[in-house]
Scaffold this active site. Structure first.
Site, PDB file in Angstrom:
ATOM      1  N   TYR A 157      -7.103 -16.445  -1.178  1.00 35.98           N
ATOM      2  CA  TYR A 157      -8.078 -15.394  -0.982  1.00 35.98           C
ATOM      3  C   TYR A 157      -8.077 -15.466   0.525  1.00 35.98           C
ATOM      4  O   TYR A 157      -8.227 -16.684   1.039  1.00 35.98           O
ATOM      5  CB  TYR A 157      -9.463 -15.689  -1.673  1.00 35.98           C
ATOM      6  CG  TYR A 157      -9.580 -14.493  -2.547  1.00 35.98           C
ATOM      7  CD1 TYR A 157     -10.166 -13.180  -2.051  1.00 35.98           C
ATOM      8  CD2 TYR A 157      -9.897 -14.714  -3.937  1.00 35.98           C
ATOM      9  CE1 TYR A 157     -10.348 -12.117  -3.008  1.00 35.98           C
ATOM     10  CE2 TYR A 157     -10.098 -13.737  -4.739  1.00 35.98           C
ATOM     11  CZ  TYR A 157     -10.480 -12.479  -4.357  1.00 35.98           C
ATOM     12  OH  TYR A 157     -10.657 -11.351  -5.058  1.00 35.98           O
TER      13      TYR A 157
ATOM     14  N   GLU B 290     -10.264 -12.782   2.632  1.00 37.35           N
ATOM     15  CA  GLU B 290     -10.709 -11.566   2.974  1.00 37.35           C
ATOM     16  C   GLU B 290     -11.248 -11.749   4.670  1.00 37.35           C
ATOM     17  O   GLU B 290     -11.424 -12.840   5.099  1.00 37.35           O
ATOM     18  CB  GLU B 290     -12.478 -11.409   2.464  1.00 37.35           C
ATOM     19  CG  GLU B 290     -12.230 -10.987   0.916  1.00 37.35           C
ATOM     20  CD  GLU B 290     -13.557 -10.764   0.337  1.00 37.35           C
ATOM     21  OE1 GLU B 290     -14.493 -11.305   0.800  1.00 37.35           O
ATOM     22  OE2 GLU B 290     -13.608 -10.392  -1.003  1.00 37.35           O
TER      23      GLU B 290
ATOM     24  N   ASP C  45       0.696  11.088   7.647  1.00 33.92           N
ATOM     25  CA  ASP C  45       1.125  10.153   6.416  1.00 33.92           C
ATOM     26  C   ASP C  45       2.790  10.378   6.650  1.00 33.92           C
ATOM     27  O   ASP C  45       3.194  11.444   6.108  1.00 33.92           O
ATOM     28  CB  ASP C  45       0.507  10.810   5.350  1.00 33.92           C
ATOM     29  CG  ASP C  45       0.988  10.086   3.993  1.00 33.92           C
ATOM     30  OD1 ASP C  45       1.755   9.117   4.164  1.00 33.92           O
ATOM     31  OD2 ASP C  45       0.339  10.087   3.027  1.00 33.92           O
TER      32      ASP C  45
ATOM     33  N   THR D 174       3.457   4.414   3.290  1.00 35.47           N
ATOM     34  CA  THR D 174       3.951   3.484   2.368  1.00 35.47           C
ATOM     35  C   THR D 174       4.826   2.277   2.923  1.00 35.47           C
ATOM     36  O   THR D 174       5.429   2.731   4.144  1.00 35.47           O
ATOM     37  CB  THR D 174       4.264   3.998   1.247  1.00 35.47           C
ATOM     38  OG1 THR D 174       5.509   4.397   1.368  1.00 35.47           O
ATOM     39  CG2 THR D 174       3.341   4.592   0.433  1.00 35.47           C
TER      40      THR D 174
ATOM     41  N   LYS E 108       9.249   3.009   0.415  1.00 36.81           N
ATOM     42  CA  LYS E 108      10.257   3.922   0.254  1.00 36.81           C
ATOM     43  C   LYS E 108      11.398   3.950   1.394  1.00 36.81           C
ATOM     44  O   LYS E 108      12.180   3.020   0.784  1.00 36.81           O
ATOM     45  CB  LYS E 108       9.585   5.229   0.228  1.00 36.81           C
ATOM     46  CG  LYS E 108       8.198   5.531  -0.777  1.00 36.81           C
ATOM     47  CD  LYS E 108       7.621   6.726  -0.443  1.00 36.81           C
ATOM     48  CE  LYS E 108       6.065   6.706  -0.989  1.00 36.81           C
ATOM     49  NZ  LYS E 108       5.766   7.181  -2.054  1.00 36.81           N
TER      50      LYS E 108
ATOM     51  N   ARG F 241       5.992  -2.879  -2.660  1.00 42.35           N
ATOM     52  CA  ARG F 241       5.098  -1.369  -2.699  1.00 42.35           C
ATOM     53  C   ARG F 241       3.884  -2.024  -1.856  1.00 42.35           C
ATOM     54  O   ARG F 241       3.193  -3.145  -1.851  1.00 42.35           O
ATOM     55  CB  ARG F 241       4.425  -1.660  -4.155  1.00 42.35           C
ATOM     56  CG  ARG F 241       5.441  -1.568  -4.994  1.00 42.35           C
ATOM     57  CD  ARG F 241       5.057  -0.878  -6.372  1.00 42.35           C
ATOM     58  NE  ARG F 241       4.929   0.564  -6.342  1.00 42.35           N
ATOM     59  CZ  ARG F 241       5.952   1.307  -6.461  1.00 42.35           C
ATOM     60  NH1 ARG F 241       7.224   0.841  -6.649  1.00 42.35           N
ATOM     61  NH2 ARG F 241       5.881   2.786  -6.131  1.00 42.35           N
TER      62      ARG F 241
HETATM   63  C1  LIG Z   1       3.025  11.291   1.399  1.00 43.31           C
HETATM   64  C2  LIG Z   1       2.488  10.333   0.354  1.00 43.31           C
HETATM   65  N1  LIG Z   1       1.553   9.649   0.637  1.00 43.31           N
HETATM   66  C3  LIG Z   1       0.799   8.540  -0.067  1.00 43.31           C
HETATM   67  C4  LIG Z   1       1.589   8.281  -1.179  1.00 43.31           C
HETATM   68  C5  LIG Z   1       0.997   7.159  -2.008  1.00 43.31           C
HETATM   69  O1  LIG Z   1       1.351   5.940  -2.048  1.00 43.31           O
HETATM   70  P1  LIG Z   1       1.235   4.900  -3.078  1.00 43.31           P
HETATM   71  O2  LIG Z   1       1.707   5.225  -4.165  1.00 43.31           O
HETATM   72  O3  LIG Z   1       1.689   3.641  -2.423  1.00 43.31           O
HETATM   73  O4  LIG Z   1      -0.132   4.907  -3.199  1.00 43.31           O
HETATM   74  C6  LIG Z   1       2.686   8.747  -1.371  1.00 43.31           C
HETATM   75  C7  LIG Z   1       3.354   8.307  -2.706  1.00 43.31           C
HETATM   76  O5  LIG Z   1       4.181   8.941  -3.054  1.00 43.31           O
HETATM   77  C8  LIG Z   1       3.240   9.743  -0.592  1.00 43.31           C
HETATM   78  O6  LIG Z   1       4.449  10.389  -1.160  1.00 43.31           O
END
Ligand SMILES: Cc1ncc(COP(=O)(O)O)c(C=O)c1O
Length: 435
Positions: free
Chosen positions: A45, A47, A191, A217, A220, A226
């Site tokens: 842990y 935090e 994002d 993320t 990918k 993950r």
């Molecule tokens: C553009 C985008 N943002 C956020 C996410 C969310 O990611 P996670 O599945 O790790 O929560 C994804 C997942 O496919 C995504 O394509």
């Protein structure tokens, strides 16, 4: 006998080894990444942040998290990062919580045109908490129209302008988006969950110099565990305008840190943070840039080969790792294609195309991606063969024997492109793994 759980994990390992993985959001993490994930850091842990924890015994995990932060900053040229989000969804939820009060306005890319659920879908907390409007792609080109985004922003006056996608095969113009955000006084959030690895390799436009906040993320194109991350190219003042007791503007980084923890998360997953650090280290190597270049070349070769076979590739190509195919001229739905391709040993996902007449569980299209097979060593020649297999399977959807034959051919072919994961055998398992 081995615990059935390990039998299922072994079955999944074999499925991954024996089939063509074309899901655009998937990749094969390295054994080093998986080793960090499966380590004793799972037990800890921690935090808080390095040096400021709510638990004792954090000496070593502090070092792990600091290293993850340093490598990530180096990878993207970021001034500030947080490596604790459990996933991309958590990164986005924390950023929106930091920037918006309930009811305030978010303008983002439409889910049905390639956006993500966490960008304001009514099914996600972002759509339930905030007032959301969307921009989309043009019906004639399937491309983003920045004039339309500007018009929408001027009319809607969002507090947050969000960009980035799950299925958009072209690059983003971050500079123009920042101009639009500045015109309306919005905070710009990018994002980059999908193209992060290609951006880190400097092969696509870099959002860091233009966007106030960048989320991603790590699993990918970045090919890590993950997980999620939040970054800022440079710090900027609190857009909420709240004053600290000393009358100074609170730094955005502090607001983002506390929106994540304790805002929406509890203890950070230190094993995942260690695995992120391993993946960032891998992505900093020169070989990763060659990998990312090959991912794009492969996607372009796949798009070209499919077009030569009379498939409708949206936008007639790709800038990144994604190829979107509209199957309407073939008289096949996305769902039917996904099912048939799976029987042939080819894993893809059905995908809405913009302005799709079909519902999300049927769809008119499919989304293909090249990151996973490129990790396996595929180049343009192999991807031209992939296009042939896809075509053979889609023209034989009613012929299970032919689909089985394609699957067998693919299984044989893939023996020359092994994955680096050891099989799970009873001897390799600890006693608790046997029943
Ligand atoms: C553009 C985008 N943002 C956020 C996410 C969310 O990611 P996670 O599945 O790790 O929560 C994804 C997942 O496919 C995504 O394509």
């Amino acid at each position: 006998m081995i615990d059935p759980i390990f039998a299922w994990i072994e079955a999944e390992r074999r499925r991954q080894a024996e089939g063509l993985e074309l899901i655009a959001s998937e990749n094969y993490a390295s054994p080093a990444v998986l080793q960090a994930l499966g380590s004793v850091l799972n037990n800890k842990y921690a935090e808080g942040l390095p040096g400021k924890r709510y638990y004792g015994g954090c000496t070593y995990v502090d070092e792990v998290e600091r290293l993850a932060q340093e490598r990530l900053k180096l990878l993207f040229g970021a001034e500030w990062v947080n490596v604790q989000p459990h996933s991309g969804a958590q990164a986005n939820a924390a950023v929106l919580l930091a920037l918006l009060r309930p009811g305030e306005k978010l303008l983002s890319f439409q889910l049905a045109h390639g956006g993500h659920l966490t960008h304001g879908s009514p099914l996600n907390s972002s759509g339930r908490l905030y007032t959301v409007e969307h921009y989309g792609v043009r019906e004639d080109t399937y491309l983003l129209d920045y004039d339309e985004i500007r018009e929408k922003a001027l009319k809607f006056r969002p507090k947050v302008l969000m960009a980035g996608a799950s299925s958009y095969p072209r690059d983003w113009d971050w500079k123009t988006l920042r101009q639009i955000a500045d015109e309306v006084g919005a905070t710009l959030v990018a994002d980059i969950a999908h193209p992060a690895g290609l951006i880190a390799a400097k092969l696509l436009n870099d959002p860091l110099p233009h966007c106030h906040i960048v989320t991603s993320t790590t699993h990918k194109t970045l090919r890590g565990p993950r997980g999620g991350i939040i970054m800022m190219g440079k710090d900027f003042p609190n857009p909420l305008g709240e004053k600290t007791p000393k009358g100074q503007l609170k730094k955005m980084s502090t607001i983002l840190d506390s929106a994540l923890f304790p805002g929406i998360q509890g203890g950070p997953h230190m094993h995942a943070i260690a695995a992120k650090a391993v993946a960032f280290g891998e992505a900093l190597q020169p070989e990763f840039r060659s990998y990312a270049q090959q991912v794009i070349r492969n996607a372009q070769a796949l798009a070209q080969a499919l077009m030569e076979l009379d498939y409708t590739v949206l936008t007639r190509g790709t800038d990144n790792h994604i190829v979107l195919v509209d199957l309407r001229n073939k008289g096949i739905t996305g769902r039917h294609a996904e099912e048939g391709l799976e029987m042939a040993g080819i894993t893809i996902n059905k995908n809405l195309i913009p302005y799709d007449p079909q519902p999300p569980l049927i769809t008119s299209g499919i989304r293909l991606g090249t990151p996973a097979l490129t990790t396996r060593g595929f180049t343009e020649a192999e991807f031209r063969q992939v296009a042939q297999w896809i075509d053979q399977a889609l023209t034989n959807l009613a012929n299970p024997e032919k689909l089985n034959a394609i699957q067998a051919e693919i299984r044989d072919f893939l023996q020359s492109y092994p994955l680096p994961y050891a099989p799970i055998t009873p001897a390799a398992l600890p006693a608790e793994g046997r029943v």
